[in-house]
Design a protein around this motif. Structure first.
Motif, PDB file in Angstrom:
ATOM      1  N   UNK A 185      -3.403  55.185  13.812  1.00  0.00           N
ATOM      2  CA  UNK A 185      -4.298  56.349  13.835  1.00  0.00           C
ATOM      3  C   UNK A 185      -4.192  57.074  15.178  1.00  0.00           C
ATOM      4  N   UNK A 186      -4.135  56.285  16.257  1.00  0.00           N
ATOM      5  CA  UNK A 186      -4.029  56.896  17.588  1.00  0.00           C
ATOM      6  C   UNK A 186      -2.707  57.665  17.734  1.00  0.00           C
ATOM      7  N   UNK A 187      -1.613  57.020  17.292  1.00  0.00           N
ATOM      8  CA  UNK A 187      -0.299  57.684  17.377  1.00  0.00           C
ATOM      9  C   UNK A 187      -0.302  58.971  16.552  1.00  0.00           C
ATOM     10  N   UNK A 188      -0.944  58.907  15.387  1.00  0.00           N
ATOM     11  CA  UNK A 188      -1.031  60.091  14.532  1.00  0.00           C
ATOM     12  C   UNK A 188      -1.799  61.217  15.211  1.00  0.00           C
ATOM     13  N   UNK A 189      -2.884  60.843  15.874  1.00  0.00           N
ATOM     14  CA  UNK A 189      -3.694  61.877  16.563  1.00  0.00           C
ATOM     15  C   UNK A 189      -2.898  62.523  17.687  1.00  0.00           C
ATOM     16  N   UNK A 190      -2.158  61.711  18.437  1.00  0.00           N
ATOM     17  CA  UNK A 190      -1.375  62.271  19.560  1.00  0.00           C
ATOM     18  C   UNK A 190      -0.308  63.229  19.031  1.00  0.00           C
ATOM     19  N   UNK A 191       0.398  62.794  17.985  1.00  0.00           N
ATOM     20  CA  UNK A 191       1.460  63.663  17.460  1.00  0.00           C
ATOM     21  C   UNK A 191       0.873  64.924  16.805  1.00  0.00           C
ATOM     22  N   UNK A 192      -0.274  64.766  16.135  1.00  0.00           N
ATOM     23  CA  UNK A 192      -0.882  65.947  15.515  1.00  0.00           C
ATOM     24  C   UNK A 192      -1.309  66.942  16.592  1.00  0.00           C
ATOM     25  N   UNK A 193      -1.799  66.414  17.706  1.00  0.00           N
ATOM     26  CA  UNK A 193      -2.184  67.282  18.824  1.00  0.00           C
ATOM     27  C   UNK A 193      -0.958  68.077  19.316  1.00  0.00           C
ATOM     28  N   UNK A 241       1.771  68.770  17.575  1.00  0.00           N
ATOM     29  CA  UNK A 241       2.179  69.706  16.523  1.00  0.00           C
ATOM     30  C   UNK A 241       1.291  70.967  16.552  1.00  0.00           C
ATOM     31  N   UNK A 242      -0.014  70.756  16.767  1.00  0.00           N
ATOM     32  CA  UNK A 242      -0.945  71.893  16.779  1.00  0.00           C
ATOM     33  C   UNK A 242      -0.785  72.750  18.039  1.00  0.00           C
ATOM     34  N   UNK A 243      -0.160  72.175  19.074  1.00  0.00           N
ATOM     35  CA  UNK A 243      -0.066  72.902  20.348  1.00  0.00           C
ATOM     36  C   UNK A 243       1.372  73.076  20.820  1.00  0.00           C
ATOM     37  N   UNK A 244       2.289  73.144  19.866  1.00  0.00           N
ATOM     38  CA  UNK A 244       3.696  73.285  20.234  1.00  0.00           C
ATOM     39  C   UNK A 244       3.955  74.533  21.073  1.00  0.00           C
ATOM     40  N   UNK A 245       3.161  75.580  20.804  1.00  0.00           N
ATOM     41  CA  UNK A 245       3.383  76.835  21.538  1.00  0.00           C
ATOM     42  C   UNK A 245       3.169  76.656  23.040  1.00  0.00           C
ATOM     43  N   UNK A 246       2.350  75.700  23.447  1.00  0.00           N
ATOM     44  CA  UNK A 246       2.193  75.473  24.896  1.00  0.00           C
ATOM     45  C   UNK A 246       3.114  74.345  25.375  1.00  0.00           C
ATOM     46  N   UNK A 247       3.358  73.360  24.498  1.00  0.00           N
ATOM     47  CA  UNK A 247       4.203  72.242  24.930  1.00  0.00           C
ATOM     48  C   UNK A 247       5.674  72.657  25.123  1.00  0.00           C
ATOM     49  N   UNK A 248       6.170  73.519  24.254  1.00  0.00           N
ATOM     50  CA  UNK A 248       7.606  73.844  24.343  1.00  0.00           C
ATOM     51  C   UNK A 248       7.977  74.547  25.662  1.00  0.00           C
ATOM     52  N   UNK A 261       1.932  70.676   7.760  1.00  0.00           N
ATOM     53  CA  UNK A 261       2.447  70.505   9.124  1.00  0.00           C
ATOM     54  C   UNK A 261       2.347  69.065   9.625  1.00  0.00           C
ATOM     55  N   UNK A 262       1.509  68.241   9.008  1.00  0.00           N
ATOM     56  CA  UNK A 262       1.401  66.842   9.468  1.00  0.00           C
ATOM     57  C   UNK A 262       2.729  66.101   9.349  1.00  0.00           C
ATOM     58  N   UNK A 263       3.627  66.609   8.506  1.00  0.00           N
ATOM     59  CA  UNK A 263       4.914  65.913   8.341  1.00  0.00           C
ATOM     60  C   UNK A 263       5.738  65.990   9.640  1.00  0.00           C
ATOM     61  N   UNK A 264       5.395  66.955  10.502  1.00  0.00           N
ATOM     62  CA  UNK A 264       6.128  67.087  11.767  1.00  0.00           C
ATOM     63  C   UNK A 264       5.746  65.996  12.771  1.00  0.00           C
TER      64      UNK A 264
END
Ligand code: SF4
Length: 466
Positions: free
Chosen positions: A48-56, A58-65, A302-305
């Motif tokens: 669940x924790x790993x899922x939350x980190x990755x979902x975060x 995915x939702x914020x790719x525009x700042x992470x990239x 998008x969760x598949x990402x």
């Protein structure tokens, strides 16, 4: 690539191949479960924790990239962006052309399979040797990988020994140690002759710009040892926020993928060789590939990402075990493939063309239960089925559901159907109504046991309602 719908491809599988896939995936799943539950009291909390980190992410790719790009550049790497598979192939080719490269060594990367980089480079006169043993065998046999972690799960060692003999790697010998030794002998001088090394990345850390590559054969390390140029080909979704997150993800990917505590080789690459360092490539290029991922971001799927490509969902899937990876007509097979393959590539007709994949599921949810990043795959499959229907896909083999909903809602009709079903089951195919005949033609059903559950309940004195 096999172009048959998944049902037909599964039905055409030779029994030997079916057996290899069934045994390989079942063993992988059992080992993964044992290791994970032996080592952790509550692995689901980690998932669940790993899922939350990755979902975060995915939702914020525009700042992470942009942040990752800046870090990589500060580390001395050159960053390239590719919107499509063609652009990604061209970007890699341009880097190689600038160096006059004719030979490269490749560590396993799913993205390179996804964009068909090997074929592209071959057409442009560049030899790209796969150095992961499974991928090497795939390449030698002009085959396709059929599993994310075990690309030759569909082959047994007799078939591999025959392939090696045919390819001139030595006389027939099916002993696994000898197979490995022959591949190693073949590859060693290729590493030294290569002009560049190409790897994927399991993770790209935003905080440090570190590229993390996980292998069990050490081949990624060899790919970088003697070459002067390192190219990293990676999907835009492979980012994790911090170095400390690796403690979670490296533990989960090893246990979920290969039932190990930790993969044998974990490379942490923070740029090309720095002044004063004795070895390592002088140049490092990171090619970020989109190829439809941005389009997925804009959908409810998008969760598949979050996927970290561990293959656990393939091992546990009853459909994958029957159908094999090739039946999914894409480099990504099994539950992950049924969701991501129809969405990748950014072609609007792709979902309609691959509509049989999301339907090829019992929706049992086993894939969700094992996924280290907690992706609700069964929900995404249902969503895609609806999307495919809206895109105009029709399943010729799906019987109309109106009759079913009527029977299921009326206990008397249900009881009558249980009796009638026995007779329908015994009918020869040519006497069946059209849609039912088409549906049954592609399925092997167990013998009719209508009413057995109700009888079982009755024996135990359970109330059965009306
Ligand atoms: S969907 Fe989950 S279980 Fe399947 S490959 Fe991706 S991370 Fe692994």
């Amino acid at each position: 690539m096999n172009a048959q719908p998944i049902d037909q491809a599964a039905a055409a599988l030779p029994p030997e191949t079916k057996a290899s896939i069934y045994e390989g995936s079942k063993a992988g799943h059992e080992k993964r479960t044992k290791v994970l539950f032996d080592h952790y009291g509550d692995p689901d909390r980690l998932r669940a924790l790993a899922g939350e980190i990755k979902q975060h992410v995915v939702e914020n790719l525009d700042t992470y990239l942009p942040a990752v790009e800046a870090k990589l550049a500060a580390n001395g790497a050159q960053v390239h962006w590719a919107s499509t598979a063609e652009e990604a192939c061209e970007a890699v080719h341009a880097i190689l052309r600038a160096r006059g490269a004719k030979r490269i060594v490749k560590s396993k990367t799913m993205v390179s399979e996804e964009i068909e980089l090997g074929e592209y480079l071959e057409r442009h006169g560049i030899e790209a040797l796969e150095t992961d043993l499974g991928e090497f065998i795939v390449q030698l046999g002009h085959d396709r990988p059929s599993h994310i972690i075990k690309p030759i799960i569909h082959k047994n060692r007799r078939q591999i020994a025959e392939l090696f003999e045919k390819a001139g790697l030595g006389p027939y010998d099916e002993e696994p140690g000898m197979i490995t030794q022959r591949a190693r002998q073949f590859m060693r001088h290729k590493y030294l002759e290569a002009d560049a090394g190409l790897t994927g990345a399991n993770f790209v850390v935003a905080e440090s710009g570190r590229i993390v590559v996980v292998t069990n054969e050490g081949n990624a390390r060899f790919c970088l040892a003697a070459t002067r140029c390192h190219i990293v080909l990676v999907g835009i979704e492979k980012i994790i926020p911090r170095d400390r997150d690796l403690a979670l993800f490296l533990n989960l990917i090893a246990r979920s993928g290969t039932a190990q505590q930790l993969s044998v080789y974990n490379e942490f690459i923070a740029g090309p060789r720095a002044p004063g360092q004795p070895d390592g490539p002088d140049e490092m290029h990171v090619v970020f590939v989109d190829n439809g991922r941005s389009d997925i971001l804009a959908t409810g799927s998008r969760a598949i990402l979050r996927c970290i490509r561990c293959g656990a969902c393939q091992n546990v899937c009853p459909v994958y075990r029957q159908a094999s990876g090739h039946a999914y007509r894409s480099v990504y097979a099994g539950p992950i493939g049924s969701v991501i393959s129809p969405l990748l590539g950014g072609h609007k007709d792709r979902l309609r063309e691959m509509a049989d994949l999301p339907r090829a599921s019992t929706l049992c949810g086993a894939c969700h239960e094992v996924c280290p990043v907690d992706i609700p795959i069964e929900e995404l499959l249902v969503r895609l089925r609806d999307g495919a229907r809206q895109a105009g896909a029709r399943s010729p083999a799906t019987p109309p559901m109106t009759g079913w909903s009527f029977v299921a809602a009326w206990p008397e009709a249900w009881r009558a159907a249980l009796v009638a079903g026995r007779w329908v089951d015994a009918l020869p195919r040519w006497l069946m109504p059209g849609p039912l005949e088409a549906w049954k033609r592609e399925r092997e059903l167990p013998p009719w046991r209508g009413g057995a559950f109700r009888r079982w309940l009755q024996k135990r004195g359970a109330p059965l309602g009306r």
